[in-house]
Design an enzyme around this catalytic site. Structure first.
Site, short mmCIF file in Angstrom:
data_model
loop_
_atom_site.label_atom_id
_atom_site.label_comp_id
_atom_site.label_asym_id
_atom_site.label_seq_id
_atom_site.Cartn_x
_atom_site.Cartn_y
_atom_site.Cartn_z
N HIS A 1 17.76 81.24 52.71
CA HIS A 1 17.86 81.54 51.28
C HIS A 1 17.58 83.02 51.02
O HIS A 1 18.21 83.65 50.16
CB HIS A 1 16.85 80.67 50.51
CG HIS A 1 17.15 80.54 49.06
ND1 HIS A 1 16.30 79.90 48.17
CD2 HIS A 1 18.20 80.97 48.32
CE1 HIS A 1 16.83 79.93 46.96
NE2 HIS A 1 17.98 80.58 47.02
N GLU B 1 15.82 71.82 52.78
CA GLU B 1 14.47 72.25 52.38
C GLU B 1 13.44 71.75 53.39
O GLU B 1 13.43 70.56 53.73
CB GLU B 1 14.12 71.70 51.00
CG GLU B 1 14.91 72.31 49.86
CD GLU B 1 14.30 73.59 49.31
OE1 GLU B 1 13.25 74.01 49.82
OE2 GLU B 1 14.89 74.16 48.36
N ASP C 1 12.50 82.78 51.31
CA ASP C 1 12.44 81.63 52.20
C ASP C 1 13.67 81.53 53.11
O ASP C 1 14.74 82.00 52.73
CB ASP C 1 12.27 80.33 51.38
CG ASP C 1 13.35 80.14 50.33
OD1 ASP C 1 13.60 81.09 49.56
OD2 ASP C 1 13.93 79.04 50.26
#
Length: 272
Positions: free
Chosen positions: A178, A140, A188
């Site tokens: 993703h 992330e 994303d």
């Protein structure tokens, strides 16, 4: 006392006094990891089938090791700070996590052992893989999705990806986003993400259309499937492809331009 020893003692004192904001959740992490470890040590139980009973003894193989990740999935957090994301990933009610979080300033938080299964992919598919979480590492990036990614953040990402690629022998094509594995549902990392820069370092595929000549009756849906996209929603797959490889074009829908078809053809040839 020497100056060097004084510095060491000062650093130790500083570390001992430093606040530990995740002390409680780190304890939960250790407890859960120990529970999993105990489960791995348990002897498998024989399985009776109809009237055939298992043997009274156990033969445990000596040829095994840990399963390893084969994909890296890159996300943006869609939140407004690294601290906000760390809190999100340390609350059980959120039911979401990742192995790594990279802050805007380049700081890397390794939140979960690479061999453990994080909850980052959700309902997703890439090629024939339908349980992405079980075979991937989730990364992330602290970014709300509406801004470019910070240079130091990208630098840290590249170093991390290089480490993971060599540690687990992950193929270049298996560094994806993703939005690739969950078209429509996720976008994303955003259109601001530097996929070409990553591909030039060996993380992900990129295209070269300089010598591409499209074959007659080129089947874009089949080509998307060969690259890895789930074409059950072909429009969503095209939009995910466009967001990654042609972000300047905001066209919606499944119709591809000739230029986009050439890009897709180039990627398909690399994927075969």
């Amino acid at each position: 006392m020497s100056t060097r020893n004084g510095i060491i003692l000062a650093l130790l004192a500083l570390c001992s006094c430093a606040p530990q904001p995740y002390k409680a959740t780190n304890k939960v992490y250790r407890q859960q990891a120990k529970s999993l470890a105990r489960g791995l040590q348990d002897q498998p139980i024989g399985l009776p089938v109809d009237s055939v009973q298992p043997t009274a003894w156990w033969a445990g193989t000596v040829n095994f090791n840990l399963r390893k990740p084969n994909f890296v999935i890159i996300h943006h957090t869609a939140q407004n700070s690294c601290e906000q994301t760390l809190k999100t990933f340390t609350m059980t009610r959120t039911q979401v996590s990742a192995h790594y979080v990279i802050c805007r300033d380049g700081v890397v938080h390794h939140m979960l052992n690479d061999y453990l299964r994080a909850w980052h992919g959700g309902a997703a598919k890439w090629g024939n893989v339908t349980d992405i979480n079980s075979t991937s590492i989730g990364i992330e990036l602290d970014n709300n999705g509406t801004e470019p990614f910070a240079p130091m953040q990208v630098r840290s990402l590249l170093v991390l990806l290089d480490t993971l690629k060599h540690r687990y022998n992950i193929p270049a094509a298996n560094f994806i986003g993703h939005g690739d594995i969950a078209p429509r549902r996720k976008v994303d990392p955003s259109v601001y993400f530097p996929w070409q820069q990553l591909a030039e370092k060996g993380f992900g595929l990129w295209f070269d259309t300089s010598a591409v000549s499209l074959p007659a009756n080129f089947d874009t849906k089949m080509a998307l499937r060969i690259v890895g996209y789930n074409v059950q929603d072909s429009t969503g797959a095209v939009e995910a492809f466009r967001r990654k490889f042609n972000p300047a074009d905001s066209t919606k829908g499944a119709a591809m331009s000739e230029g986009e078809q050439k890009i897709l053809y180039s990627l398909m040839k690399q994927s075969q």
